[in-house]
Design a protein around this motif. Structure first.
Motif, PDB file in Angstrom:
ATOM      1  N   ILE A 255       0.845  -1.209   0.000  1.00  0.00           N
ATOM      2  CA  ILE A 255       0.000   0.000   0.000  1.00  0.00           C
ATOM      3  C   ILE A 255       0.877   1.255   0.000  1.00  0.00           C
ATOM      4  O   ILE A 255       0.640   2.205  -0.753  1.00  0.00           O
ATOM      5  CB  ILE A 255      -0.968  -0.013   1.211  1.00  0.00           C
ATOM      6  CG1 ILE A 255      -1.979  -1.145   1.061  1.00  0.00           C
ATOM      7  CG2 ILE A 255      -1.679   1.335   1.365  1.00  0.00           C
ATOM      8  CD1 ILE A 255      -2.780  -1.454   2.324  1.00  0.00           C
ATOM      9  N   ALA A 258       2.439   1.510  -3.487  1.00  0.00           N
ATOM     10  CA  ALA A 258       1.456   1.894  -4.512  1.00  0.00           C
ATOM     11  C   ALA A 258       1.044   3.363  -4.375  1.00  0.00           C
ATOM     12  O   ALA A 258       0.671   4.000  -5.354  1.00  0.00           O
ATOM     13  CB  ALA A 258       0.225   0.986  -4.419  1.00  0.00           C
ATOM     14  N   SER A 259       1.126   3.897  -3.164  1.00  0.00           N
ATOM     15  CA  SER A 259       0.747   5.311  -3.006  1.00  0.00           C
ATOM     16  C   SER A 259       1.979   6.211  -3.127  1.00  0.00           C
ATOM     17  O   SER A 259       1.911   7.404  -2.834  1.00  0.00           O
ATOM     18  CB  SER A 259       0.041   5.529  -1.663  1.00  0.00           C
ATOM     19  OG  SER A 259       0.903   5.201  -0.599  1.00  0.00           O
ATOM     20  N   ILE A 309      -9.080   0.530   1.947  1.00  0.00           N
ATOM     21  CA  ILE A 309      -8.195   1.325   1.091  1.00  0.00           C
ATOM     22  C   ILE A 309      -9.063   2.234   0.219  1.00  0.00           C
ATOM     23  O   ILE A 309     -10.001   1.758  -0.420  1.00  0.00           O
ATOM     24  CB  ILE A 309      -7.368   0.393   0.175  1.00  0.00           C
ATOM     25  CG1 ILE A 309      -6.582  -0.613   1.029  1.00  0.00           C
ATOM     26  CG2 ILE A 309      -6.447   1.190  -0.732  1.00  0.00           C
ATOM     27  CD1 ILE A 309      -6.077  -1.815   0.262  1.00  0.00           C
ATOM     28  N   ILE A 317      -1.625  -2.033  -6.264  1.00  0.00           N
ATOM     29  CA  ILE A 317      -1.257  -2.632  -4.970  1.00  0.00           C
ATOM     30  C   ILE A 317      -0.857  -4.093  -5.181  1.00  0.00           C
ATOM     31  O   ILE A 317       0.138  -4.567  -4.635  1.00  0.00           O
ATOM     32  CB  ILE A 317      -2.425  -2.567  -3.963  1.00  0.00           C
ATOM     33  CG1 ILE A 317      -2.909  -1.125  -3.798  1.00  0.00           C
ATOM     34  CG2 ILE A 317      -2.023  -3.129  -2.606  1.00  0.00           C
ATOM     35  CD1 ILE A 317      -4.210  -1.014  -3.020  1.00  0.00           C
ATOM     36  N   SER A 320       2.567  -4.270  -6.640  1.00  0.00           N
ATOM     37  CA  SER A 320       3.587  -3.906  -5.639  1.00  0.00           C
ATOM     38  C   SER A 320       3.835  -5.071  -4.690  1.00  0.00           C
ATOM     39  O   SER A 320       4.967  -5.341  -4.314  1.00  0.00           O
ATOM     40  CB  SER A 320       3.154  -2.711  -4.798  1.00  0.00           C
ATOM     41  OG  SER A 320       2.827  -1.639  -5.608  1.00  0.00           O
ATOM     42  N   HIS A 321       2.774  -5.752  -4.312  1.00  0.00           N
ATOM     43  CA  HIS A 321       2.954  -6.859  -3.361  1.00  0.00           C
ATOM     44  C   HIS A 321       3.755  -7.997  -3.995  1.00  0.00           C
ATOM     45  O   HIS A 321       4.558  -8.644  -3.338  1.00  0.00           O
ATOM     46  CB  HIS A 321       1.589  -7.287  -2.783  1.00  0.00           C
ATOM     47  CG  HIS A 321       1.238  -8.713  -2.981  1.00  0.00           C
ATOM     48  ND1 HIS A 321       0.685  -9.153  -4.158  1.00  0.00           N
ATOM     49  CD2 HIS A 321       1.367  -9.798  -2.174  1.00  0.00           C
ATOM     50  CE1 HIS A 321       0.498 -10.456  -4.062  1.00  0.00           C
ATOM     51  NE2 HIS A 321       0.900 -10.870  -2.884  1.00  0.00           N
TER      52      HIS A 321
END
Ligand SMILES: NC(=O)c1ccc[n+]([C@@H]2O[C@H](COP(=O)([O-])OP(=O)(O)OC[C@H]3O[C@@H](n4cnc5c(N)ncnc54)[C@H](O)[C@@H]3O)[C@@H](O)[C@H]2O)c1
Ligand SMILES: [Zn+2]
Length: 366
Positions: A255, A258-259, A309, A317, A320-321
């Motif tokens: 998270i 991703a942000s 979220i 997300i 990214s994970h």
């Protein structure tokens, strides 16, 4: 005041937790015989708030004191700032008996600890954490690092402090959002190790948010004991025992990434959502009772931390994970609670469909 010993053979040290400790820190530091010249690494905000108190306390005990300021953001954990600090310390350091004091939040702690480790192949340092996150987590355990463009904490090592001095009175000036963020790590300790701490949070979250000092002292001290326990069992994060401290962090980091590490999600907010997601995955795998998952979600909500979220793309997300640097050979790895307060399971290769479903359900648009 509460005293906790971190047992690491010749690298053992004490963690002191109490109110008003900063003003009385001189004798504690003096008893360690680290040298008489202190270099305090900190930032402008902390110096303005508490610089005089520290200066006075150190002077009274006969220390010389030299402040080194770093930028007030994650940017302080860069190679440029590191080299700059080292150069400035070397200019100041003429026949001195130096030790470093990291005076600030986790950012200051990480860069100051790393500086202490590499300056002249190592000078002693102490941690004086000033955020709740730093008091319950980052100041303990000796992980020190700076960032690379590719990812956070990519250049680092283990270098234990000689003392951690947590003055809970310093938390009075901390914004509420930061208090909530620090409490997310405390919830984590409750889930992975201590049902009583979890219950304490359920009953006292409002006193904690009002910065009631007895309540803060209790959670900072208990968190310190728990962190110390895992650090003692696995000082170099090698055996897998310390890995359980990453509960909530698999999706939490995704998270944050991703942000773009923006202000949208603080670390604590991201791991709060990450903890909820991991517990739901655990329910799906029939490892955790859904009443426990619900209880966790309720506590996180009570504290005022997010459980969903908002305005972040599912795909981003999820991608990214998958790129998590801790995943080995592409197998995902989640820390899954089996019961609140008990040692969680380190689970590799959670079926992709479960991860996708649980993550998707947590995303709210609009
Ligand atoms: N070494 C570890 O084991 C470890 C563990 C967790 C996190 N970290 C690192 O910690 C960092 C985050 O730390 P953080 O959450 O403490 O953030 P931070 O250090 O950026 O501090 C947050 C903000 O609060 C301000 N501040 C600090 N103390 C204050 C006070 N008493 N009153 C008012 N304002 C105050 C700071 O100047 C800063 O603006 C990250 O870089 C993360 O990678 C390290
Ligand atoms: Zn964390």
């Amino acid at each position: 005041m509460k005293k906790i010993r971190v047992h690491l053979k010749e690298n053992s040290y004490e963690l002191l937790v109490g109110r008003g400790l900063l003003k009385n820190c001189g004798p504690f530091i003096k008893s360690l015989n680290l040298g008489r010249d202190s270099v305090v690494i900190t930032n402008r905000r902390i110096v303005n708030l508490y610089g005089n108190d520290l200066k006075q306390a150190l002077k009274e005990s006969g220390f010389s004191i030299h402040f080194e300021l770093v930028p007030d953001s994650e940017k302080a954990k860069s190679s440029e700032v590191l080299i700059d600090i080292l150069n400035r310390i070397s200019l100041y350091d003429r026949r001195k008996a130096l030790f470093i004091a990291a005076f600030g939040g986790g950012v200051v702690g990480d860069v100051a600890g790393f500086s202490a480790c590499v300056y002249k192949r190592g000078v002693p340092y102490i941690q004086i954490p000033t955020t709740l996150l730093a008091q319950v987590d980052s100041s303990i355990g000796g992980k020190v690092a700076i960032d690379l463009a590719a990812a956070k904490n990519m250049v680092g090592t283990f270098y234990q402090p000689k003392l951690v001095l947590s003055d809970i009175s310093l938390l009075n000036s901390l914004p509420k959002r930061q208090i909530r963020s620090g409490l997310a790590e405390v919830v984590k300790y409750g889930v992975i190790k201590d049902i009583r701490l979890f219950e304490y949070l359920e009953s006292n979250f409002d006193s904690l948010l009002e910065l009631e000092e007895d309540a803060l002292q209790h959670v900072v001290a208990r968190s310190g004991e728990i962190k110390a326990h895992f650090v003692e069992k696995d000082p170099f994060d090698k055996t897998g025992i310390r890995t359980v401290l990453n509960y909530g962090h698999t999706m939490g980091h995704a998270i944050e990434t991703a942000s773009g590490y923006s202000d949208k999600y603080s670390h604590g907010e991201a791991i709060a959502i990450g903890m909820v997601i991991a517990s739901e995955i655990s329910v799906r795998l029939k490892l955790l009772d859904d009443r426990d998952a619900e209880r966790l979600e309720n506590l996180i909500k009570d504290i005022g931390l997010p459980t969903d979220i908002k305005d972040l793309d599912f795909g981003k997300i999820y991608e990214s994970h998958l790129r998590d640097k801790k995943f080995i050979h592409g197998r995902n790895r989640f820390i899954l609670p089996v019961k609140i307060g008990s040692m969680p399971k380190v689970f590799e290769d959670v079926p992709e469909k479960i991860v996708r479903d649980v993550l998707r359900q947590r995303i709210r648009y609009g």
